[in-house]
Design a protein around this motif. Structure first.
Motif, short mmCIF file in Angstrom:
data_model
loop_
_atom_site.label_atom_id
_atom_site.label_comp_id
_atom_site.label_asym_id
_atom_site.label_seq_id
_atom_site.Cartn_x
_atom_site.Cartn_y
_atom_site.Cartn_z
N SER A 82 135.35 0.06 15.02
CA SER A 82 133.80 0.03 14.85
C SER A 82 133.14 0.55 16.07
O SER A 82 133.54 1.23 16.90
CB SER A 82 133.19 -1.52 14.88
OG SER A 82 133.58 -1.92 16.32
N SER A 83 131.90 1.09 15.66
CA SER A 83 131.00 1.53 16.57
C SER A 83 131.05 0.66 17.76
O SER A 83 130.84 1.14 19.03
CB SER A 83 129.65 1.76 15.98
OG SER A 83 128.75 2.33 16.98
N GLY A 84 131.14 -0.77 17.63
CA GLY A 84 131.02 -1.63 18.65
C GLY A 84 131.91 -1.39 19.68
O GLY A 84 132.03 -1.57 20.97
N ASP A 85 133.27 -1.03 19.17
CA ASP A 85 134.63 -0.93 19.89
C ASP A 85 134.52 0.26 20.93
O ASP A 85 134.55 0.23 21.99
CB ASP A 85 135.79 -0.47 18.94
CG ASP A 85 136.28 -1.76 18.12
OD1 ASP A 85 136.13 -2.87 18.64
OD2 ASP A 85 136.69 -1.69 17.21
N ALA A 86 133.83 1.43 20.13
CA ALA A 86 133.60 2.48 20.98
C ALA A 86 132.30 2.64 22.01
O ALA A 86 132.69 2.90 23.07
CB ALA A 86 133.23 3.89 19.87
N ALA A 169 124.73 0.62 19.75
CA ALA A 169 125.86 0.44 19.33
C ALA A 169 126.07 0.59 17.83
O ALA A 169 127.22 0.52 17.44
CB ALA A 169 126.15 -1.17 19.66
N ASN A 170 125.08 1.06 17.17
CA ASN A 170 125.09 1.22 15.82
C ASN A 170 124.09 2.59 15.40
O ASN A 170 123.00 2.11 15.35
CB ASN A 170 124.79 0.12 14.86
CG ASN A 170 124.87 0.40 13.37
OD1 ASN A 170 125.21 1.40 13.10
ND2 ASN A 170 124.71 -0.82 12.65
N LEU A 200 122.18 6.85 24.19
CA LEU A 200 123.21 7.01 24.30
C LEU A 200 124.17 6.72 22.82
O LEU A 200 123.97 5.21 22.52
CB LEU A 200 124.24 7.04 25.33
CG LEU A 200 123.43 7.08 26.56
CD1 LEU A 200 124.37 6.24 27.80
CD2 LEU A 200 123.33 8.51 26.93
N TYR A 201 124.93 7.23 21.94
CA TYR A 201 125.54 6.86 20.74
C TYR A 201 127.02 7.32 20.88
O TYR A 201 127.45 8.19 21.38
CB TYR A 201 125.05 7.92 19.64
CG TYR A 201 123.51 8.12 19.69
CD1 TYR A 201 122.76 6.73 18.62
CD2 TYR A 201 122.69 8.64 19.90
CE1 TYR A 201 121.41 7.00 18.35
CE2 TYR A 201 121.37 8.54 19.86
CZ TYR A 201 120.81 7.61 19.21
OH TYR A 201 119.34 7.63 19.00
N PHE A 202 127.81 6.17 20.27
CA PHE A 202 129.21 6.35 20.11
C PHE A 202 129.68 5.98 19.05
O PHE A 202 131.16 6.20 18.71
CB PHE A 202 129.86 5.20 21.22
CG PHE A 202 129.29 5.68 22.48
CD1 PHE A 202 129.95 6.34 23.37
CD2 PHE A 202 128.03 5.07 23.21
CE1 PHE A 202 129.52 6.91 24.92
CE2 PHE A 202 127.79 5.42 24.39
CZ PHE A 202 128.31 6.03 25.13
N PRO A 207 131.64 11.76 18.23
CA PRO A 207 132.80 12.02 18.49
C PRO A 207 133.65 10.78 19.03
O PRO A 207 134.96 10.64 18.67
CB PRO A 207 133.15 13.23 19.66
CG PRO A 207 131.93 14.07 19.11
CD PRO A 207 130.88 13.16 18.96
N PRO A 208 133.07 9.94 19.94
CA PRO A 208 133.83 8.96 20.53
C PRO A 208 134.56 7.90 19.32
O PRO A 208 135.91 7.57 19.58
CB PRO A 208 132.88 8.02 21.17
CG PRO A 208 132.07 9.29 21.72
CD PRO A 208 131.71 9.84 20.61
N ILE A 209 133.98 7.52 18.47
CA ILE A 209 134.41 6.54 17.60
C ILE A 209 135.76 7.49 16.60
O ILE A 209 136.76 6.67 16.42
CB ILE A 209 133.51 6.12 16.31
CG1 ILE A 209 134.05 4.89 15.59
CG2 ILE A 209 132.89 7.17 15.55
CD1 ILE A 209 133.04 4.14 14.83
N TYR A 210 135.70 8.67 16.66
CA TYR A 210 136.70 9.10 15.78
C TYR A 210 137.87 9.48 16.80
O TYR A 210 139.05 9.31 16.33
CB TYR A 210 136.51 10.54 15.27
CG TYR A 210 135.31 10.57 14.16
CD1 TYR A 210 135.53 10.56 12.83
CD2 TYR A 210 133.99 10.59 14.47
CE1 TYR A 210 134.65 10.48 11.94
CE2 TYR A 210 133.15 10.89 13.58
CZ TYR A 210 133.48 10.50 12.17
OH TYR A 210 132.24 10.36 11.23
#
Length: 292
Positions: A82-86, A169-170, A200-202, A207-210
């Motif tokens: 999840s985006s939450g994880d990243a 976070a999303n 800031l986005y994840f 890229p961070p979630i991938y």
């Protein structure tokens, strides 16, 4: 030029793994789509891996609990990222400071309380009042059913004046909860940026979630480069993000943009679809009305 297909099975043979979106593809926020569940089960039955790659702002265990409650069978997927994880990784690394103000509903409290194993015993992140905060962690509106981003303009003006960075976070702007469209954290972050604040986005399309999904997929045996297919209904998140990562894409037209491609959701009009994609400078390898 995108190729319109009628079932995942038509094109799944060359792929070892799917990065499959949730909302709009596997469920509508209320109930799973039976044909989508069956398609993922069939892909796994042939040896494929299914990674549910979602912009949900909650860590994977909380996403799983929601899917269980909704009735999504566990044999339809291998893991959840999840985006939450990243975003959690970034928060615990101190991306927006150690004292943060949480903008989001109570259901997202697990973002703070479910500390990943790799961060256990390390520097704490403390939730504090807005006036004490060094940064903002945004998981969505406090009241996602009734509030809109403009409701937060006065608070964001104060935050921007203080130079508070916002961790989003999303990145999704909206999702459809049954037949009702609601705003996500991405809509709030977009307004904050428009006002001159830093966000800031994840999650997707970033890229961070991938990177996280590939690492966790690798622990299950991985997939060869070029043998992952991303499935999603968000043209600016699921599709754009996967293309940027060099991943083949399957666009589900019957999700967020379901009213753009003719009267039959299951059979998108080819000319309307291609014109719509061209206007957005996107060209997914495949498109399908609904995942099935």
């Amino acid at each position: 030029m995108t190729t319109i297909i009628s079932s995942l099975a038509e094109i799944s043979a060359p792929y070892d793994a799917l990065f499959c979106d949730l909302w709009g593809c596997l469920h509508n926020g209320v109930a799973p789509f039976p044909e989508a569940v069956a398609a993922l089960q069939a892909f796994r039955a042939k040896g494929g891996r299914v990674v549910l790659l979602t912009n949900a702002p909650r860590p994977a265990p909380f996403v799983k609990a929601t899917l269980d409650k909704m009735g999504v069978p566990q044999d339809a997927y291998d893991l959840i990222v999840s985006s939450g994880d990243a975003a959690q990784d970034a928060m615990f690394a101190g991306a927006v400071g150690r004292k943060v103000w949480h903008l989001g509903p109570e259901k997202d409290n697990g973002f703070f309380t479910q500390v990943p194993e790799e961060w256990q015993g390390q520097a704490d992140v403390e939730r504090v009042s807005f006036d004490e905060a060094e940064g903002i962690v945004c998981t969505g509106p406090f009241d996602e059913i009734n509030e809109v981003p403009e409701d937060y303009r006065p608070k964001f003006l104060a935050a921007k004046t203080r130079g508070l960075p916002m961790l989003c976070a999303n990145p999704d702007i909206v999702v459809d909860l049954g037949d009702r469209r609601i705003y996500c954290a991405g809509a709030l972050a977009a307004l904050y940026e428009e006002m001159g604040g830093e966000a800031l986005y994840f999650g997707k399309p970033h890229p961070p979630i991938y990177d996280l999904a590939r690492r966790r997929l690798s622990a299950l045996g991985g997939a060869d480069e070029g043998r992952i297919l991303a499935v999603g209904d968000g043209i600016n998140t699921d599709i754009s993000g996967a293309v940027g990562e060099g991943i083949d894409t399957l666009f589900v037209t019957g999700g967020l943009a379901h009213d753009q491609f003719g009267s039959d959701i299951d059979a998108p009009d080819a000319e309307l679809l291609r014109s719509w994609l061209a206007a957005r400078q996107q060209d997914p390898l495949y498109s399908i009305g609904r995942l099935r």
